[in-house]
Motif scaffolding. Structure first.
Motif, PDB file in Angstrom:
ATOM      1  N   UNK A  19      28.204  30.121  36.931  1.00 24.82           N
ATOM      2  CA  UNK A  19      28.402  30.575  38.313  1.00 24.82           C
ATOM      3  C   UNK A  19      29.172  31.890  38.296  1.00 24.82           C
ATOM      4  N   UNK A  20      28.675  32.827  39.091  1.00 25.44           N
ATOM      5  CA  UNK A  20      29.279  34.145  39.236  1.00 25.44           C
ATOM      6  C   UNK A  20      29.997  34.164  40.584  1.00 25.44           C
ATOM      7  N   UNK A  21      31.334  34.000  40.529  1.00 30.51           N
ATOM      8  CA  UNK A  21      32.110  33.967  41.773  1.00 30.51           C
ATOM      9  C   UNK A  21      32.540  35.378  42.177  1.00 30.51           C
ATOM     10  N   UNK A  22      32.336  35.725  43.421  1.00 31.04           N
ATOM     11  CA  UNK A  22      32.923  36.958  43.948  1.00 31.04           C
ATOM     12  C   UNK A  22      34.103  36.537  44.815  1.00 31.04           C
ATOM     13  N   UNK A  23      35.279  36.938  44.396  1.00 25.65           N
ATOM     14  CA  UNK A  23      36.519  36.381  44.935  1.00 25.65           C
ATOM     15  C   UNK A  23      37.344  37.467  45.615  1.00 25.65           C
ATOM     16  N   UNK A  24      37.744  37.176  46.832  1.00 30.02           N
ATOM     17  CA  UNK A  24      38.622  38.097  47.544  1.00 30.02           C
ATOM     18  C   UNK A  24      40.070  37.681  47.262  1.00 30.02           C
ATOM     19  N   UNK A  25      40.862  38.594  46.719  1.00 28.26           N
ATOM     20  CA  UNK A  25      42.254  38.251  46.397  1.00 28.26           C
ATOM     21  C   UNK A  25      43.148  39.447  46.688  1.00 28.26           C
ATOM     22  N   UNK A  26      44.401  39.149  46.816  1.00 30.64           N
ATOM     23  CA  UNK A  26      45.368  40.167  47.220  1.00 30.64           C
ATOM     24  C   UNK A  26      45.914  40.901  46.004  1.00 30.64           C
ATOM     25  N   UNK A  27      45.780  42.228  46.021  1.00 26.46           N
ATOM     26  CA  UNK A  27      46.389  43.043  44.961  1.00 26.46           C
ATOM     27  C   UNK A  27      47.589  43.794  45.517  1.00 26.46           C
ATOM     28  N   UNK A  28      47.642  43.944  46.840  1.00 26.43           N
ATOM     29  CA  UNK A  28      48.789  44.579  47.480  1.00 26.43           C
ATOM     30  C   UNK A  28      49.871  43.552  47.759  1.00 26.43           C
ATOM     31  N   UNK A  29      50.975  44.013  48.378  1.00 25.78           N
ATOM     32  CA  UNK A  29      52.044  43.063  48.718  1.00 25.78           C
ATOM     33  C   UNK A  29      51.588  42.044  49.773  1.00 25.78           C
ATOM     34  N   UNK A  30      52.389  40.995  49.933  1.00 23.94           N
ATOM     35  CA  UNK A  30      52.013  39.872  50.798  1.00 23.94           C
ATOM     36  C   UNK A  30      51.685  40.323  52.220  1.00 23.94           C
ATOM     37  N   UNK A  31      52.372  41.394  52.681  1.00 22.66           N
ATOM     38  CA  UNK A  31      52.164  41.808  54.070  1.00 22.66           C
ATOM     39  C   UNK A  31      51.188  42.986  54.179  1.00 22.66           C
ATOM     40  N   UNK A  32      50.334  43.140  53.171  1.00 24.99           N
ATOM     41  CA  UNK A  32      49.463  44.324  53.157  1.00 24.99           C
ATOM     42  C   UNK A  32      48.188  44.143  53.974  1.00 24.99           C
ATOM     43  N   UNK A  50      45.159  37.000  56.430  1.00 29.84           N
ATOM     44  CA  UNK A  50      46.070  35.932  56.020  1.00 29.84           C
ATOM     45  C   UNK A  50      45.799  35.436  54.589  1.00 29.84           C
ATOM     46  N   UNK A  51      44.865  36.073  53.897  1.00 27.30           N
ATOM     47  CA  UNK A  51      44.528  35.596  52.540  1.00 27.30           C
ATOM     48  C   UNK A  51      45.732  35.693  51.590  1.00 27.30           C
ATOM     49  N   UNK A  52      45.929  34.617  50.818  1.00 24.28           N
ATOM     50  CA  UNK A  52      47.100  34.555  49.942  1.00 24.28           C
ATOM     51  C   UNK A  52      46.778  34.533  48.460  1.00 24.28           C
ATOM     52  N   UNK A  53      45.497  34.326  48.111  1.00 24.11           N
ATOM     53  CA  UNK A  53      45.167  34.331  46.679  1.00 24.11           C
ATOM     54  C   UNK A  53      45.617  35.672  46.095  1.00 24.11           C
ATOM     55  N   UNK A  54      46.231  35.624  44.910  1.00 22.76           N
ATOM     56  CA  UNK A  54      46.778  36.845  44.319  1.00 22.76           C
ATOM     57  C   UNK A  54      46.061  37.196  43.029  1.00 22.76           C
ATOM     58  N   UNK A  55      45.887  38.492  42.809  1.00 22.52           N
ATOM     59  CA  UNK A  55      45.362  38.965  41.529  1.00 22.52           C
ATOM     60  C   UNK A  55      46.400  39.887  40.906  1.00 22.52           C
ATOM     61  N   UNK A  56      46.743  39.628  39.654  1.00 24.08           N
ATOM     62  CA  UNK A  56      47.685  40.531  38.967  1.00 24.08           C
ATOM     63  C   UNK A  56      47.056  41.035  37.678  1.00 24.08           C
TER      64      UNK A  56
END
Lengths: 517, 517
Positions: free
Chosen positions: A201-214, A169-175
């Motif tokens: 601070x070194x953040x490791x961030x999970x974000x969506x690179x695929x489409x919203x329903x990926x 359900x993650x919605x953060x996006x990376x473009x």
């Protein structure tokens, strides 16, 4: 409140004689003892004294920046200056290159002394291992040294509102933006999302690179620096810190990524895999936090009960409450939870370092996380009960121990999630190799354990074939953990004579739970 | 945080159909429903809204006087003005003269809405019953009316440093001074030792009238007024209030008696007997506090889980987490603990009001106290787990519910003390009449319970004959409570069709624990 006493003898006994860390090629027994002993002194003298004051004062959000409680920045500077942040980082990147078994000893002591400060500083080894496994040479060279020397701390920025246990359900996006990426989204429950101890601070961030329903396949992992190389701040803001039951000196941040610059770590779409590498590290570390709370509970309860007088013996002499059977029972249960849980973690960690038992380690990780974190809370609760009304008071420390312990069975995957993993994925993975390895561990624990292993295998077969493994998960996990803990205690009991200074206590504790010594 | 919902339907069902309160001569079914419903509205509208704010603000000691959190004095004035403090006080002394069963319903709702305020105000019925049983006519006329109308609140001033569970160690002294007595000594852990809500405080103080080595036989009970009839303050000072894990809006005071004027209640040397009359009342009230926390936990967990979306069903539709089997399991356990614990308390209370089953009530009181208080903490913990990370946050209320619940298995006798009482005194008292009555209760619960009763009796016989009953106490108490709770649930299940509005939920909960409906 009794001062913090690092359980150095118990830890070294467990690593050396129960988990047999001497089988590791790079194990140096004397050095391990020195390092753990040295850290214990530092923890007792410098870190632990900030535990209660940090709890009382808490963290504050001021002008968008997090202020840690008094004294934390100073102690962190000493910690980093003495090289503790890079203990297991590769030497080529400025670390000490020590193995994970020594780090486990240090980590448990740190959590017992001050869980909050340990929490904020403890994600660094996981970040380094992600970089070692998935980073490019350039990324390793750029990012590991500042982490190893403590200039930076790190975070795992995964959870979002509505996406906790369910990462799909993650919605953060990376473009993509030229060579870099831009990240937008909101993350919550980020431990150490900001603080005023490290330079960056070194953040490791999970974000969506695929489409919203990926789903989870559309997730990628990114490194986001709080401060960019040109000296400007990255577009990562702290929008709130949470008011919590405990861990008041660990700032739990809500972060807003507003076109933040990020760098892809590993493959596009490979975020989940990279994240699990980091999480699995964190999970054993959280299991050791549970062990630390159980050990602290045993120590608090035992110290109090040895001083507190109540009632008289048959000869009319005043006695201390540790001579009441019910109090002795509770103290020994705390100890048994700590000793058995620690042994489980050390066995898993040494297996991991040996590198030859991947299936076993995979199976054991959620078992350790579940058992040890529940054990930490249970033992902390028992310590409150041993202390009676004083256990309910702030100044005796037992209540903070419980409040801090309680998060462990929630974060890095709730107990329910780990139970489900064990009852489903763990049983089937690699053609059942993990389950076979676990049954082998039971079987090789001596005594009655061949019979228990058989019983467990029958139950595992039944659950694996069940139509509704999720509904079976809780009961199966409880059984699995109980057998694992007893098997660990059996190994502890067999090894106890190697540690004469503590063997009486260990034997008494094992006997209470029917483990022959 | 979801608002407090008083479990009115559950309480009335339990009183009416499980405990069969209609067997009481003075039971008025319609009136009971009206009173409990009316109090529920007041609790939801006025008392519960101060629960979180009172926790956050806490009590303060200012110039030797206790200041309650904002709003408490106003709500207390309404509470007293509406006559709730005198609900079960005799009508001749200004009370409403209602029976203890109705009061139990009100008391549970009060504790669920705001345990701290309930605690500070709830010792009045116990004080009135001590006066009714041991006071002189003059004492009853002088002291009951101000308590019944709420002008005064009351305390139980028993515990001293070093004399908690061991009352033989009490050192406070009372010496005769003409017609009155003068009391010197230090008392700790005195709930509501001072506050700014009532005009005065009526302290019931245990002090030594015999020589120092006279044990419990040298103790007598005294009434000490905070304000003397001539308008001056009695020599009772608040020397500190404790910082605690929870119950922040209930001031836990250390009191210094410095030649305070007291009046003997009952016989000289009869302090322990009078105190136990008061304590037994308090113990069932504390058991109901445990029930209230379990019911609140069930409500918090259920409300949260019904809203919180996570995961998808087999058809790809988003689901709420109450559809996950492990979450449903935890919510239903909370409910089963609340429903079964409440039934046990109501059965004991109605038996007490019937007056014909003294042995049974004596046996059941520590069983209710132990079971329900452990149940409250257990359910509160489960609710935190259901809510995951949100359960750990202040604003969702689950963590305060746990913190407040946790004191219940410590005060009014720890769980260990009640286990020891049950394994020793309760088994032997009155030639085993209490144990026979308890076995009869099991046997008459239908189904398999005849067999369980036999099993329990065999175990009771073994424990009674044991050389070391104290060492057996914990295990025996766990068994006793488990059987008692299941027997109560069996009665609940049999009665459930009488309450169609809640019978589906009750049946589901009972079935989860193998209780046939």
């Amino acid at each position: 409140m009794s001062d913090f006493h690092a359980p150095v003898d118990d830890i070294l006994f467990s690593l050396r004689h129960v988990a047999r860390a001497d089988r590791l090629a790079d194990w140096d027994d004397e050095l391990a003892g020195e390092i753990i002993g040295h850290f214990a002194s530092f923890a007792e003298g410098r870190i632990a004294p900030l535990d209660a004051s940090g709890d009382a004062q808490g963290c504050r959000l001021e002008n968008g920046r997090v202020r840690m409680p008094d004294g934390f920045a100073e102690v962190y500077a000493e910690l980093a200056g003495q090289g503790w942040q890079g203990l297991s980082a590769p030497e080529e990147f400025g670390g000490q290159g020590l193995n994970g078994a020594v780090r486990a000893g240090v980590s448990e002591i740190f959590s017992g002394a001050n869980h909050s400060l340990q929490m904020v500083t403890s994600l660094v080894p996981g970040a380094i291992s992600v970089l070692m496994r998935f980073g490019t040479d350039e990324q390793r060279e750029a990012y590991i040294p500042p982490l190893a020397v403590g200039r930076w701390l790190s975070t795992m920025a995964l959870t979002e509102p509505g996406a906790g246990s369910d990462l799909a359900a993650i919605r953060a996006r990376a473009v993509k933006d030229g060579d870099a990426w831009r990240i937008d989204g909101e993350k919550i429950f980020i431990s150490g999302g900001d603080q005023d101890m490290s330079e960056g601070v070194f953040h490791l961030v999970l974000a969506r690179t695929g489409p919203a329903d990926s789903g989870v396949r559309g997730l990628s992992l990114f490194a986001c620096l709080s401060d960019l190389p040109d000296g400007s701040r990255n577009a990562i803001g702290v929008t709130r810190i949470e008011e919590k039951l405990g861990l008041h000196a660990s700032p739990t941040c809500q972060l807003a990524f507003d076109g933040a610059v990020g760098e892809l770590i590993g493959e596009e779409g490979g975020g989940l895999k990279a994240m699990f590498a980091m999480m699995n590290h964190a999970r054993l570390d959280v299991a050791l936090q549970g062990v630390a709370h159980a050990a602290r509970a045993a120590d608090l309860a035992r110290s109090y009960a040895a001083e507190r007088k109540q009632g008289r013996d048959a000869n009319g002499r005043e006695i201390t409450i540790d001579q009441h059977p019910d109090v002795a029972r509770m103290i020994e249960e705390c100890d048994a939870l700590a000793i058995g849980g620690r042994a489980l973690c050390h066995i898993a960690l040494v297996a991991e370092e040996l590198g030859a038992a991947h299936d076993f380690v995979e199976f054991m990780t959620p078992v350790c996380k579940y058992f040890c974190t529940e054990a930490g809370t249970r033992a902390a609760d028992l310590a409150i009960q041993v202390m009676g009304g004083y256990g309910y008071l702030r100044e005796y420390g037992a209540e903070q121990n419980w409040r801090d312990a309680r998060i462990c069975s929630i974060y890095e995957g709730t107990s329910g999630i780990h139970a489900r993993t064990t009852a489903t994925r763990s049983l089937s993975m690699n053609g059942g190799a993990g389950a076979r390895a676990f049954a082998g561990f039971l079987r090789e624990s001596g005594g009655d354990f061949a019979g228990l292993a058989e019983k467990w295998e029958a139950e595992a077969k039944r659950v694996a074939a069940s139509d509704d493994a999720a509904a079976e998960a809780h009961g199966f996990m409880e059984l699995t953990c109980d057998f694992a803990w007893r098997a660990a205690l059996a190994r502890v009991a067999r090894a106890s004579e190697a540690a004469p200074a503590i063997s009486d206590r260990i034997d008494r504790v094992c006997e209470r739970f029917g483990i022959a010594t």
